[in-house]
Design a protein around this motif. Structure first.
Motif, mmCIF file in Angstrom:
data_model
loop_
_atom_site.group_PDB
_atom_site.id
_atom_site.type_symbol
_atom_site.label_atom_id
_atom_site.label_comp_id
_atom_site.label_asym_id
_atom_site.label_seq_id
_atom_site.Cartn_x
_atom_site.Cartn_y
_atom_site.Cartn_z
ATOM 1 N N SER A 15 0.808 -1.222 0.000
ATOM 2 C CA SER A 15 0.000 0.000 0.000
ATOM 3 C C SER A 15 0.842 1.273 0.000
ATOM 4 N N MET A 16 2.143 1.174 0.255
ATOM 5 C CA MET A 16 2.992 2.358 0.235
ATOM 6 C C MET A 16 3.166 2.841 -1.200
ATOM 7 N N VAL A 17 2.872 4.117 -1.437
ATOM 8 C CA VAL A 17 3.029 4.681 -2.783
ATOM 9 C C VAL A 17 4.199 5.652 -2.863
ATOM 10 N N ALA A 18 4.664 6.185 -1.721
ATOM 11 C CA ALA A 18 5.823 7.082 -1.702
ATOM 12 C C ALA A 18 6.256 7.290 -0.256
ATOM 13 N N PHE A 19 7.518 7.665 -0.071
ATOM 14 C CA PHE A 19 7.958 8.079 1.265
ATOM 15 C C PHE A 19 9.158 9.005 1.128
ATOM 16 N N GLN A 20 9.334 9.834 2.148
ATOM 17 C CA GLN A 20 10.461 10.751 2.237
ATOM 18 C C GLN A 20 11.110 10.574 3.600
ATOM 19 N N LYS B 52 -5.412 4.814 16.063
ATOM 20 C CA LYS B 52 -6.055 5.143 14.795
ATOM 21 C C LYS B 52 -5.898 4.014 13.785
ATOM 22 N N VAL B 53 -6.933 3.859 12.953
ATOM 23 C CA VAL B 53 -6.893 2.904 11.857
ATOM 24 C C VAL B 53 -7.469 3.583 10.626
ATOM 25 N N ALA B 54 -6.830 3.386 9.492
ATOM 26 C CA ALA B 54 -7.315 3.930 8.222
ATOM 27 C C ALA B 54 -7.927 2.795 7.420
ATOM 28 N N ILE B 55 -9.142 3.010 6.932
ATOM 29 C CA ILE B 55 -9.824 2.014 6.123
ATOM 30 C C ILE B 55 -10.159 2.611 4.764
ATOM 31 N N THR B 56 -10.478 1.751 3.809
ATOM 32 C CA THR B 56 -10.829 2.207 2.467
ATOM 33 C C THR B 56 -12.254 1.808 2.130
ATOM 34 N N THR B 57 -12.875 2.599 1.270
ATOM 35 C CA THR B 57 -14.195 2.257 0.738
ATOM 36 C C THR B 57 -14.203 2.548 -0.750
ATOM 37 N N ASP C 295 -4.720 2.600 -1.992
ATOM 38 C CA ASP C 295 -5.102 1.272 -2.480
ATOM 39 C C ASP C 295 -6.076 1.419 -3.643
ATOM 40 N N ALA C 296 -5.568 1.341 -4.854
ATOM 41 C CA ALA C 296 -6.390 1.349 -6.064
ATOM 42 C C ALA C 296 -7.335 2.543 -6.124
ATOM 43 N N ALA C 297 -6.875 3.703 -5.642
ATOM 44 C CA ALA C 297 -7.646 4.950 -5.668
ATOM 45 C C ALA C 297 -8.953 4.862 -4.891
ATOM 46 N N ALA C 298 -9.029 3.930 -3.929
ATOM 47 C CA ALA C 298 -10.211 3.852 -3.063
ATOM 48 C C ALA C 298 -10.216 5.048 -2.114
ATOM 49 N N SER D 173 -7.758 -6.051 -5.034
ATOM 50 C CA SER D 173 -7.488 -5.043 -4.035
ATOM 51 C C SER D 173 -8.753 -4.310 -3.680
ATOM 52 N N SER D 174 -8.624 -3.439 -2.651
ATOM 53 C CA SER D 174 -9.743 -2.629 -2.182
ATOM 54 C C SER D 174 -10.956 -3.471 -1.842
ATOM 55 N N GLY D 175 -10.730 -4.565 -1.152
ATOM 56 C CA GLY D 175 -11.875 -5.340 -0.689
ATOM 57 C C GLY D 175 -11.942 -6.722 -1.265
ATOM 58 N N GLY D 176 -10.925 -7.221 -1.909
ATOM 59 C CA GLY D 176 -11.003 -8.543 -2.483
ATOM 60 C C GLY D 176 -10.600 -9.610 -1.505
#
Length: 243
Positions: free
Chosen positions: A42-47, A145-150, A88-91, A223-226
C-alpha cells in the motif's frame, strides 16, 4: 515550469506526527522515530529514513487463522523518521480513532494502515460461522487510529433499529453489535443458479454503527476489498450456496 499540478490543491500537506489525509484517496503518516503498520503493497511514496519489514499475517496464530478462514492481513511495519504515503487502487480513505470503549470489526481487505497501539485478531462473525467456513472478520481493540478504504462515499448507519446490509457492501461496524445472517426472503428455488448478494444479508442489532460502501467487493481476490472478511467470506460462500 507552470501547471495546475503545482497549485496548493496538489502539493504535499504539512501535518503533525501521526495520521492525516493527504487527499480523499491517500493517507499520509508522519513518523518521528515511531512505527505504523500497513497493508503490504500500500505504500506509494515516502520521504526520509523509513524501513519496511514484512510480517505476513502478524504471528503464527493469525497465519493459521488466515489460511483456514481466508480473512486477515498481510502487514508490514514502517519504522523511522519521515513521511509515508499510502493508497489502495484509488479507493476512498477514512481515518477512525478508537478510544478503547468499543472495538471495530472490519473487512480485512478494507484495512489500509493502523497504529501499533491497537490489538487485532481474526474472529468469527456472530453465529454466522455455523453456516460454514469463511465467515470471519478482523477486529481491532484498544486505543489508536486505523485507516480504512471504501469504494466510493460510504453511508454510516446508526443501529437504532434492526439493520440489514448486503454482505458484499458492508465494510465495518462497532464490534459490540450483535450479528447474524438473514435470508432475503426469496421463494424456494429462486436461488438456483444465482449469486446475488441480495439473497442473504448481514443483520445487526444493539447500539452502534455500520459502514456501508456504494459498491460490492469482489468475491475472489483483488485489491480494495477482495477476498476474505465479511464481504469476500460471507458473500463468496453464500453465493456458492446459491449457484
Amino acid at each position: 515550469m507552470r501547471s495546475q499540478l503545482f497549485s496548493q490543491e496538489y502539493l504535499e500537506r504539512s501535518a503533525p506526527e501521526g495520521f492525516a489525509l493527504q487527499n480523499s484517496k491517500m493517507l499520509k503518516v508522519t513518523l518521528q522515530g515511531g512505527t505504523v503498520m500497513a497493508r503490504q503493497g500500500s505504500m506509494v511514496a515516502f520521504q526520509g529514513d523509513v524501513r519496511f519489514d514484512y510480517q505476513s499475517a502478524g504471528g503464527i496464530g493469525k497465519v493459521i487463522k488466515k489460511a483456514v478462514t481466508g480473512e486477515g492481513l498481510d502487514v508490514m511495519s514502517c519504522t523511522g523518521s519521515g513521511d509515508v504515503f499510502f493508497g489502495d487502487a484509488a479507493a476512498d480513505v477514512h481515518v477512525l480513532e478508537l478510544d478503547g470503549s468499543d472495538g471495530l470489526s472490519v473487512n480485512g481487505a478494507n484495512v489500509l494502515a493502523f497504529e501499533p497501539s491497537l490489538s487485532w485478531d481474526i474472529k468469527m462473525i456472530g453465529n454466522a460461522g455455523m453456516l460454514g467456513g469463511g465467515l470471519f472478520n478482523t477486529v481491532f481493540t484498544g486505543a489508536g487510529k486505523v485507516a480504512i478504504t471504501t469504494k466510493g462515499t460510504p453511508v454510516v448507519l446508526q443501529v437504532d433499529a434492526p439493520t440489514f446490509v448486503d454482505t458484499d457492501a458492508v465494510v465495518a461496524w462497532s464490534a459490540g453489535l450483535q450479528t447474524g445472517i438473514r435470508s432475503g426472503g426469496f421463494k424456494p428455488g429462486a436461488l438456483i443458479g444465482r449469486t446475488s448478494g441480495e439473497a442473504f444479508q448481514l443483520g445487526f442489532s444493539g447500539q452502534g454503527f455500520v459502514i456501508v460502501q456504494p459498491a460490492e467487493n469482489p468475491k475472489h481476490g483483488g485489491s480494495s476489498g477482495g477476498g476474505g472478511g465479511a464481504a469476500g467470506g460471507i458473500g463468496g460462500m453464500l453465493g456458492r450456496l446459491g449457484g
